[in-house]
Structures are given as C-alpha cells and as structure tokens.
Design an enzyme around this catalytic site. Structure first.
Site, PDB file in Angstrom:
ATOM      1  N   SER A 138     -14.222  13.612  18.190  1.00 22.50           N
ATOM      2  CA  SER A 138     -14.850  13.086  16.974  1.00 22.50           C
ATOM      3  C   SER A 138     -14.198  11.791  16.518  1.00 22.50           C
ATOM      4  O   SER A 138     -13.261  11.817  15.715  1.00 22.50           O
ATOM      5  CB  SER A 138     -14.743  14.135  15.860  1.00 22.50           C
ATOM      6  OG  SER A 138     -13.417  14.639  15.775  1.00 22.50           O
ATOM      7  N   ALA A 140     -13.817   8.752  14.187  1.00 28.88           N
ATOM      8  CA  ALA A 140     -14.206   8.500  12.798  1.00 28.88           C
ATOM      9  C   ALA A 140     -15.305   7.451  12.701  1.00 28.88           C
ATOM     10  O   ALA A 140     -16.215   7.562  11.875  1.00 28.88           O
ATOM     11  CB  ALA A 140     -12.977   8.051  12.004  1.00 28.88           C
ATOM     12  N   LYS A 191      -3.755  16.466  23.890  1.00 29.14           N
ATOM     13  CA  LYS A 191      -4.642  15.521  24.582  1.00 29.14           C
ATOM     14  C   LYS A 191      -4.248  14.080  24.289  1.00 29.14           C
ATOM     15  O   LYS A 191      -4.531  13.179  25.088  1.00 29.14           O
ATOM     16  CB  LYS A 191      -6.103  15.786  24.225  1.00 29.14           C
ATOM     17  CG  LYS A 191      -6.428  15.762  22.732  1.00 29.14           C
ATOM     18  CD  LYS A 191      -6.797  14.395  22.196  1.00 29.14           C
ATOM     19  CE  LYS A 191      -6.950  14.448  20.696  1.00 29.14           C
ATOM     20  NZ  LYS A 191      -7.294  13.148  20.103  1.00 29.14           N
ATOM     21  N   THR A 248     -11.029  11.037  24.154  1.00 32.17           N
ATOM     22  CA  THR A 248      -9.821  10.280  23.828  1.00 32.17           C
ATOM     23  C   THR A 248      -9.321   9.456  25.015  1.00 32.17           C
ATOM     24  O   THR A 248      -8.725   8.399  24.832  1.00 32.17           O
ATOM     25  CB  THR A 248      -8.709  11.227  23.339  1.00 32.17           C
ATOM     26  OG1 THR A 248      -9.245  12.114  22.369  1.00 32.17           O
ATOM     27  CG2 THR A 248      -7.581  10.459  22.696  1.00 32.17           C
TER      28      THR A 248
END
Length: 334
Positions: A138, A140, A191, A248
C-alpha cells in the site's frame, strides 16, 4: 455503518493517506503531528504539501495542535509514527487513551534495542489494549489518490479485526482480516530489508534475474524467522508477506528501494538515507533483524549481507559474491 471519530497520530504520507481515506468515507478525523510547523501548514493548505502533495482534505479531516485534542472522544486512534518512535508516541498518548478505544498501528518495523514488534510494545504499556495491526502492499501516494488497494488488519481478537475492517473498507480500499499478528507484523517489517537489497542490486546494474532471486530467497528467510517466532507460515504467502514484498522491491515509491539503488550506485548508506528525505525503515529493521536472527539461531544470509553493507563492513559486490558462492543447498523453503 455508523460514522466514527478517529484520531491519526503522525502526519507523514501514510498517516495522511489513511486519514484522507477515512474522512472521505464519512468518518470525522483529527490528525496531529509532533512537528508544529507541519501541523500549521496542514491547516493553512488543507493539504499535506510536504509528504503527499496534490490531495486536498475534505471538511471532515481537521489538523489539530495537540495530541489530547486529537484523541479526545475518538473511537479509534491510528498511530502512523515511524517504528523506532512508536514507543515514545504511545507513551505520550496513553494518558488520553481509554480502555474502550481501539488502537490501530501502521508502523512496519522492529524496535532496535529491545527487538520487539509493535504489538509487544503496545501490550507492555497496556495489557488489555484493543490493538490492531494494519499492513499490506500500500503506497501512500496511490491510496491518497483513491487507487485500488488491498490490506490486512490483524488482531488476536478476530471480532475486533472485523470491526476495524468495517471502519476502513471502501470500494477502492479492500481490507482482509487475520488473527496472525506476529506474521503480519514481521512480514511488513522484514520486507523492507529485502527491498534495500533489491535496490542495491538494481543500483549495481544487475538484472531481473538477480532481483527475482533476492525477493524469493528473501521471502524464504523472512518465513524462516517468522515461523520460529510463532507466525503462521501461510501469512508470508499473503498480502502482508509476498504482496508487500513485491510492491516494495519493484516500485520507485519505495524509500527502501530508492535508498538501496543509491547505495548500489556507490553512495554511502548515510548519504543515501539523507537524500531520500524521509525515514528509511529498512536501515533500522536490518540492524534489529540481524540481532534477532542471531538470538534465535536462524540463518538469514541476505539480511546478514545487507547488514554488512550498510555498516560499511563489506562492499556490495563482495556481498553478492558471498551470497552466490555459499555452500550448495536444496531449495528447502522454510
């Protein structure tokens, strides 16, 4: 569902994006940050020009001057402070948090000195706290713009997780529940280490093959430590495991990957962190995970290699060579 009063502690990009999501749904939100100048700017601009520019606040989202003003009468208190500052943020908030309030934490990390997860810190402070972790792939920047996103809310009380699921859920922000707080928190924290490594690999000019190897074997060592600490192995195949790892390690929205790229290109870890301009959680989490792996007797060669690189103990190319020339093994995933 009934609209709720929600406090957001920490007005970085992620806290702001969630505050915008909640207020756009109809909840009444108050957002506070320790930086007074930043709060004043939020009030004047009705926008977080510093960390999430271009997305205006609706009238239901109100920046406030004090933590107590943010939390008073709130049904839910959402903490979006960096992981290494969660303890101090919680300490300052505790006088205003009642036992019936729900605490949602979105920080992804492991505390360096204590090697504790965020939920462990929370329950040390208030043993009966209604604690929920929110994590998943997710960015931002995308959530603030209302792009489709899926996350997980985790609590040992599944009814509480379902309640928080209802508070957040929209047609663009899909929320799943989990009772595996350990796995959800570790997947989100660890992660960031692998994302640093993926960035370093990219910065050195290595290709997709190397990054795929980094992500896959990184996932294996995350799960190895997680299972030892009591997590459900299946969690690491889900949104807060492989999902968060993918996003990521592959996106330029990722501070950890961007920092890694600069290190791979030859910049010092210190200078790379400063150039990113925001907290690079992976730098702290690598240190904590390295110590945690030693304490638990778990083999985490990628984490060890990145730890050596960011502490200037070894050149990045030598670290890659060490990983590639380790003893022959079977691909035992966990």
């Amino acid at each position: 569902m009934d609209m709720k009063k929600i406090a957001v502690i920490g007005a970085g990009s992620w806290g702001t994006a969630l505050a915008i999501t909640l207020s756009n749904k109809g909840h009444e939100g108050k957002i506070w940050d320790i930086n007074k100048e930043h709060v004043q700017e939020l009030k004047e601009k009705k926008e977080n020009v510093r960390y999430l520019p271009g997305i205006k606040f609706c009238d239901r989202l109100q920046p406030v001057d004090t933590m107590s003003e943010a939390i008073e009468d709130a049904r839910m208190v959402l903490f979006s402070a960096p992981a290494q500052h969660f303890r101090s943020a919680l300490d300052n908030a505790l006088p205003y948090i009642s036992q019936d309030m729900i605490v949602v934490n979105v920080a992804k990390g492991i505390e360096q000195k204590t090697l504790k997860r965020m939920s462990e810190i929370a329950h040390d402070k208030m043993s009966n706290m209604k604690y929920v972790a929110l994590s998943g792939p997710s960015h931002a920047e995308e959530v603030g713009l209302g792009m489709p996103t899926t996350v997980v809310v985790a609590s040992t009380d599944i009814k509480l997780a379902e309640y928080v699921q209802d508070i957040f859920m929209t047609d663009k922000f899909r929320v799943y529940t989990s009772s595996d707080v350990i796995g959800v928190e570790l997947g989100g924290a660890l992660k960031n280490i692998i994302a640093l490594g993926a960035g370093i690999s990219d910065g050195m000019g290595y290709g997709d093959n190397a990054k795929a190897a980094m992500m896959t074997r990184g996932s294996a060592e995350i799960a190895r430590l997680g299972v030892k600490l009591g997590a459900d192995v299946h969690t690491f195949s889900g949104l807060t495991g492989i999902g968060d790892l993918i996003v990521t390690c592959t996106s330029m929205h990722s501070r950890n990957r961007r920092c890694g790229i600069m290190i791979g290109e030859g910049m010092s870890p210190k200078d790379a962190t400063e150039k990113v301009g925001m907290v690079v959680e992976g730098m702290f989490t690598t240190e904590a995970a390295y110590e945690l792996a030693k304490k638990e007797g778990i083999e985490m060669p990628i984490t060890e290699g990145i730890y050596a690189v960011i502490n200037d103990k070894i050149d990045a190319r030598d670290a890659v060579n060490q990983l590639m020339t380790r003893d022959r093994k079977s691909e035992l995933t966990y």
